[in-house]
Scaffold this motif. Sequence first.
Motif, PDB file in Angstrom:
ATOM      1  N   LYS A 168       0.853  -1.186   0.000  1.00  0.00           N
ATOM      2  CA  LYS A 168       0.000   0.000   0.000  1.00  0.00           C
ATOM      3  C   LYS A 168       0.888   1.235   0.000  1.00  0.00           C
ATOM      4  O   LYS A 168       1.837   1.321   0.796  1.00  0.00           O
ATOM      5  N   ARG A 169       0.568   2.166  -0.870  1.00  0.00           N
ATOM      6  CA  ARG A 169       1.300   3.422  -0.945  1.00  0.00           C
ATOM      7  C   ARG A 169       0.300   4.555  -1.119  1.00  0.00           C
ATOM      8  O   ARG A 169      -0.707   4.409  -1.825  1.00  0.00           O
ATOM      9  N   GLU A 170       0.610   5.701  -0.505  1.00  0.00           N
ATOM     10  CA  GLU A 170      -0.223   6.883  -0.660  1.00  0.00           C
ATOM     11  C   GLU A 170       0.689   8.068  -0.917  1.00  0.00           C
ATOM     12  O   GLU A 170       1.760   8.176  -0.316  1.00  0.00           O
ATOM     13  N   GLN A 171       0.259   8.939  -1.809  1.00  0.00           N
ATOM     14  CA  GLN A 171       1.077  10.075  -2.208  1.00  0.00           C
ATOM     15  C   GLN A 171       0.203  11.294  -2.436  1.00  0.00           C
ATOM     16  O   GLN A 171      -0.853  11.190  -3.058  1.00  0.00           O
TER      17      GLN A 171
ATOM     18  N   PRO B 116      -2.357   4.574 -20.703  1.00  0.00           N
ATOM     19  CA  PRO B 116      -1.319   3.539 -20.744  1.00  0.00           C
ATOM     20  C   PRO B 116       0.001   4.055 -21.308  1.00  0.00           C
ATOM     21  O   PRO B 116       1.069   3.565 -20.947  1.00  0.00           O
ATOM     22  N   LYS B 117      -0.064   5.060 -22.164  1.00  0.00           N
ATOM     23  CA  LYS B 117       1.153   5.584 -22.790  1.00  0.00           C
ATOM     24  C   LYS B 117       2.116   6.188 -21.772  1.00  0.00           C
ATOM     25  O   LYS B 117       3.295   6.342 -22.053  1.00  0.00           O
ATOM     26  N   ASN B 118       1.623   6.523 -20.584  1.00  0.00           N
ATOM     27  CA  ASN B 118       2.479   7.153 -19.578  1.00  0.00           C
ATOM     28  C   ASN B 118       3.122   6.159 -18.613  1.00  0.00           C
ATOM     29  O   ASN B 118       3.922   6.558 -17.769  1.00  0.00           O
ATOM     30  N   LEU B 119       2.787   4.883 -18.738  1.00  0.00           N
ATOM     31  CA  LEU B 119       3.331   3.883 -17.807  1.00  0.00           C
ATOM     32  C   LEU B 119       4.855   3.814 -17.842  1.00  0.00           C
ATOM     33  O   LEU B 119       5.497   3.677 -16.804  1.00  0.00           O
ATOM     34  N   LYS B 120       5.421   3.936 -19.020  1.00  0.00           N
ATOM     35  CA  LYS B 120       6.879   3.841 -19.147  1.00  0.00           C
ATOM     36  C   LYS B 120       7.571   4.958 -18.366  1.00  0.00           C
ATOM     37  O   LYS B 120       8.639   4.761 -17.790  1.00  0.00           O
ATOM     38  N   GLU B 121       6.940   6.129 -18.336  1.00  0.00           N
ATOM     39  CA  GLU B 121       7.517   7.298 -17.651  1.00  0.00           C
ATOM     40  C   GLU B 121       7.647   7.100 -16.142  1.00  0.00           C
ATOM     41  O   GLU B 121       8.500   7.704 -15.510  1.00  0.00           O
ATOM     42  N   ILE B 122       6.806   6.236 -15.572  1.00  0.00           N
ATOM     43  CA  ILE B 122       6.826   6.036 -14.116  1.00  0.00           C
ATOM     44  C   ILE B 122       7.342   4.642 -13.722  1.00  0.00           C
ATOM     45  O   ILE B 122       7.142   4.196 -12.602  1.00  0.00           O
ATOM     46  N   THR B 123       8.025   3.985 -14.668  1.00  0.00           N
ATOM     47  CA  THR B 123       8.607   2.660 -14.415  1.00  0.00           C
ATOM     48  C   THR B 123      10.126   2.770 -14.529  1.00  0.00           C
ATOM     49  O   THR B 123      10.624   3.388 -15.474  1.00  0.00           O
ATOM     50  N   PRO B 124      10.869   2.212 -13.578  1.00  0.00           N
ATOM     51  CA  PRO B 124      12.334   2.308 -13.643  1.00  0.00           C
ATOM     52  C   PRO B 124      12.874   1.788 -14.980  1.00  0.00           C
ATOM     53  O   PRO B 124      12.413   0.765 -15.496  1.00  0.00           O
TER      54      PRO B 124
ATOM     55  N   PHE C 123       7.926   1.084  -6.650  1.00  0.00           N
ATOM     56  CA  PHE C 123       6.970   2.104  -6.212  1.00  0.00           C
ATOM     57  C   PHE C 123       7.676   3.347  -5.659  1.00  0.00           C
ATOM     58  O   PHE C 123       7.155   4.449  -5.753  1.00  0.00           O
ATOM     59  N   LYS C 124       8.870   3.174  -5.117  1.00  0.00           N
ATOM     60  CA  LYS C 124       9.665   4.331  -4.686  1.00  0.00           C
ATOM     61  C   LYS C 124      10.045   5.172  -5.916  1.00  0.00           C
ATOM     62  O   LYS C 124       9.959   6.395  -5.897  1.00  0.00           O
ATOM     63  N   TYR C 125      10.449   4.506  -6.981  1.00  0.00           N
ATOM     64  CA  TYR C 125      10.774   5.196  -8.233  1.00  0.00           C
ATOM     65  C   TYR C 125       9.534   5.917  -8.769  1.00  0.00           C
ATOM     66  O   TYR C 125       9.602   7.073  -9.173  1.00  0.00           O
ATOM     67  N   ARG C 126       8.428   5.209  -8.772  1.00  0.00           N
ATOM     68  CA  ARG C 126       7.182   5.792  -9.267  1.00  0.00           C
ATOM     69  C   ARG C 126       6.791   7.020  -8.444  1.00  0.00           C
ATOM     70  O   ARG C 126       6.393   8.043  -8.998  1.00  0.00           O
ATOM     71  N   PHE C 127       6.894   6.919  -7.125  1.00  0.00           N
ATOM     72  CA  PHE C 127       6.579   8.037  -6.240  1.00  0.00           C
ATOM     73  C   PHE C 127       7.429   9.251  -6.627  1.00  0.00           C
ATOM     74  O   PHE C 127       6.921  10.359  -6.790  1.00  0.00           O
ATOM     75  N   LYS C 128       8.737   9.034  -6.815  1.00  0.00           N
ATOM     76  CA  LYS C 128       9.633  10.135  -7.173  1.00  0.00           C
ATOM     77  C   LYS C 128       9.297  10.692  -8.551  1.00  0.00           C
ATOM     78  O   LYS C 128       9.301  11.917  -8.746  1.00  0.00           O
ATOM     79  N   ALA C 129       9.016   9.840  -9.520  1.00  0.00           N
ATOM     80  CA  ALA C 129       8.696  10.307 -10.875  1.00  0.00           C
ATOM     81  C   ALA C 129       7.435  11.174 -10.864  1.00  0.00           C
ATOM     82  O   ALA C 129       7.387  12.229 -11.506  1.00  0.00           O
TER      83      ALA C 129
END
Length: 156
Positions: free
Chosen positions: A7-10, A26-34, A140-146
């Motif tokens: 579980k993550r909240e931001q 879906p096109k933005n998934l790559k931007e928030i994936t390491p 998810f840490k990467y995603r949070f930062k992105a």
Amino acid sequence: MAFYQLKREQFINASLEEVWDFMSSPKNLKEITPKHMGFDITSDNKEDKMYEGMIISYIVKPLLGIPTTWVTEITHVVPLKYFVDEQRIGPYKLWHHQHILEERDGGVYMKDIVTYQPPFGFLGAIANRLFIKKQLNSIFKYRFKAVDDKYNNKQV
């Protein structure tokens, strides 16, 4: 066999519409994936927005750079509130990911609830303890930062 939850909240300093537009494409998934995950969408989706029943296929390299096919279905969508993706083909026995958005405090709280079960019974439980849980936390840490960099650190 056991299943696990992450579980993550931001808090996102943006409008609900802006966050929904970004997260539901879906096109933005790559931007928030390491980048080391080697994430690439392989399905030929013409749609820019997710909808119930949408199937999205990816190639991802979650372990030792070995390419893995992952297919998800968007099973629930309530615009501006939440959507759910569930794995149909991929590395997990169970993958259910809720993306929940709530307008609050002049911005948006985004909550992710991932319920998952590794394959291979007790061996999967050991793998979860040794590296799967750590890897998911890292992703998810990467995603949070992105997401934070995109919205909370934007220039005014």
